[in-house]
Design a protein around this motif. Structure first.
Motif, PDB file in Angstrom:
ATOM      1  N   MET A 182       0.817  -1.220   0.000  1.00  0.00           N
ATOM      2  CA  MET A 182       0.000   0.000   0.000  1.00  0.00           C
ATOM      3  C   MET A 182       0.846   1.263   0.000  1.00  0.00           C
ATOM      4  SD  MET A 182      -3.250  -0.532   2.496  1.00  0.00           S
ATOM      5  CE  MET A 182      -2.861  -1.941   3.522  1.00  0.00           C
ATOM      6  N   ASP A 183       1.838   1.323   0.877  1.00  0.00           N
ATOM      7  CA  ASP A 183       2.623   2.549   0.988  1.00  0.00           C
ATOM      8  C   ASP A 183       3.870   2.524   0.102  1.00  0.00           C
ATOM      9  OD1 ASP A 183       4.009   0.666   2.341  1.00  0.00           O
ATOM     10  OD2 ASP A 183       3.982   1.677   4.291  1.00  0.00           O
TER      11      ASP A 183
ATOM     12  N   ASN B 121       4.013  -5.253   5.517  1.00  0.00           N
ATOM     13  CA  ASN B 121       3.759  -5.476   6.947  1.00  0.00           C
ATOM     14  C   ASN B 121       2.620  -6.481   7.109  1.00  0.00           C
ATOM     15  OD1 ASN B 121       1.365  -4.116   6.570  1.00  0.00           O
ATOM     16  ND2 ASN B 121       2.021  -2.232   7.578  1.00  0.00           N
ATOM     17  N   LEU B 122       2.176  -6.678   8.348  1.00  0.00           N
ATOM     18  CA  LEU B 122       1.160  -7.712   8.602  1.00  0.00           C
ATOM     19  C   LEU B 122      -0.088  -7.497   7.742  1.00  0.00           C
ATOM     20  CD1 LEU B 122       0.158 -10.148  10.271  1.00  0.00           C
ATOM     21  CD2 LEU B 122      -0.674  -8.513  11.968  1.00  0.00           C
ATOM     22  N   THR B 123      -0.599  -6.267   7.741  1.00  0.00           N
ATOM     23  CA  THR B 123      -1.811  -5.990   6.953  1.00  0.00           C
ATOM     24  C   THR B 123      -1.571  -6.281   5.473  1.00  0.00           C
ATOM     25  OG1 THR B 123      -2.103  -4.100   8.428  1.00  0.00           O
ATOM     26  CG2 THR B 123      -3.614  -4.285   6.563  1.00  0.00           C
ATOM     27  N   GLU B 124      -0.458  -5.770   4.976  1.00  0.00           N
ATOM     28  CA  GLU B 124      -0.192  -5.893   3.545  1.00  0.00           C
ATOM     29  C   GLU B 124       0.105  -7.336   3.145  1.00  0.00           C
ATOM     30  OE1 GLU B 124       1.895  -1.501   2.828  1.00  0.00           O
ATOM     31  OE2 GLU B 124       3.066  -3.154   3.647  1.00  0.00           O
TER      32      GLU B 124
END
Ligand code: NAG
Ligand code: NAG
Ligand code: NAG
Ligand code: NAG
Length: 342
Positions: A203-204, A210-213
């Motif tokens: 996303m970024d 990271n965990l979400t991604e």
């Protein structure tokens, strides 16, 4: 209103029934009371396509997760020499088999569990009834916890530099992907687990998931990330685009996409049964999807049906809620509960 005199008590009975169903019975089997409760095995939870029985009780879920973790540690840590750290022993650990614990009524009192869980499910509003939406939301949360837990473990395994995120260099596609898709970096037909998929999940755009991604990367159907949803739609086109023009013509749609959609599509049930109408239905749906009326489906035009092609955890949470509620209605529990439930 005098309709529901003992709603809460009856609702407990209803939930107790759900509980048995969820724990012990695969969908569509005949319900038998006092059947032995069973835990799912890690293998079932991980097989793609067959992981969609969501645990109902967080205690059960925790047992399943710990059991999964043990197995995971045996598979991954033992082979690299480290012993898993000692953890506090939950009470059920004294039982050689966790299933003996949940089947021991003195230890694991199902009625009590229901009483404890009921108010946690019955939240919007808290009125002594569990609605369809409440049960779906509950199922979804349980499923989400499990999925995130597995992703966290997966990150631990891959995160070689221990910075808490996964770079593309750290990522290697799972073995079953290699086996089933004949994974080959130069094969342009399949984009899953490749750099484009990775980048869309980032996303970024910092080059590390990271965990979400990373969870989105593994489960793109559940994402809120528009870049990844677009990627998933492009991927659907790529897999079916026989003439490589980057879009689907009617024939490509009919032979590979329509078949998948109609299983889920609600308005197919209205035309269901008449074989000849299926062609009409296919045409109707194509026209509906083809927003710019150019006679082709683009990636963008697949967005409205992407969750039919890749059902999300929310879809399964709802399906499980539907199933449980239909069972309760079949068994003819108190009508006022039923009318509220549906
Ligand atoms: C389980 O809990 C219910 C309600 O609290 C109680 O009536 C029942 O006796 C308990 N069963 C056992 C075996 O303790
Ligand atoms: C991958 O595909 C290329 C050509 O498409 C082929 O030359 C190569 O041998 C394949 N590699 C593997 C590991 O299958
Ligand atoms: C993915 O992103 C990286 C870094 O931004 C870039 O170098 C790479 O070319 C991108 N790969 C693809 C397939 O888009
Ligand atoms: C991961 O990064 C994204 C994008 O910066 C952010 O929205 C998300 O909250 C992060 N997740 C975690 C668990 O830190």
């Amino acid at each position: 209103m005098a309709r529901c005199v003992v709603p809460v008590v009856a609702a407990y009975a209803t939930v107790a029934l759900m509980f048995f169903l969820l724990l012990s019975l695969p969908p569509r089997r005949q319900h038998r009371p006092h059947r032995r409760l069973k835990l799912r095995t890690a293998a079932i939870a991980r097989t793609p396509g067959d992981r969609h029985r969501i645990p109902f009780d967080p205690i059960i879920s925790e047992m399943e997760i710990i059991r999964d973790d043990r197995e995971w540690e045996r598979n991954h840590f033992v082979s690299i020499g480290g012993a898993p750290p000692a953890e506090p022993q939950p009470e059920w650990e004294k039982f050689t088999d966790a299933e003996d614990y949940i089947n021991d009524e003195d230890k694991f009192n199902v009625t009590d569990r229901i009483k404890i869980l009921f108010p946690k499910i019955d939240v919007s509003p808290q009125d002594g009834f569990i609605t369809h939406e409440e049960l779906t939301e509950w199922n979804f949360k349980q499923a989400e916890n499990e999925v995130l837990h597995r992703t966290r473990r997966d990150i631990e395994l891959r995160d070689k530099d221990h910075d808490g995120c996964i770079s593309f260099q750290e990522y290697e596609p799972p073995n079953w992907v290699r086996r089933t898709h004949d994974y080959n970096l130069t094969d342009e037909k399949v984009g899953w687990w490749k750099e484009e998929h990775f980048n869309a999940s980032d996303m970024d755009g910092n080059g590390c998931l990271n965990l979400t991604e990373f969870n989105d990367f593994l489960h793109p159907a559940d994402t809120n990330n528009p870049k990844l949803i677009e990627w998933l739609c492009r991927e659907e086109i790529r897999e079916r685009d026989k003439d490589d023009d980057g879009r689907l013509n009617y024939h490509e749609y009919l032979t590979s996409l329509f078949r998948l959609i109609r299983n889920y599509d609600e308005f197919s049930s209205s035309t269901h049964g008449a074989g000849s109408s299926s062609d009409t239905h296919a045409k109707q749906l194509f026209a509906q999807l083809d927003l710019d009326h150019d006679g082709f489906l683009s990636a963008n035009e697949l967005k409205p049906i992407i969750n039919d092609l890749h059902p999300s955890e929310r879809f399964f949470a709802k399906q499980q809620a539907d199933y449980v509620i239909s069972q309760v209605v079949d068994l003819g529990h108190s009508e006022c509960i039923n009318s509220k439930l549906i």
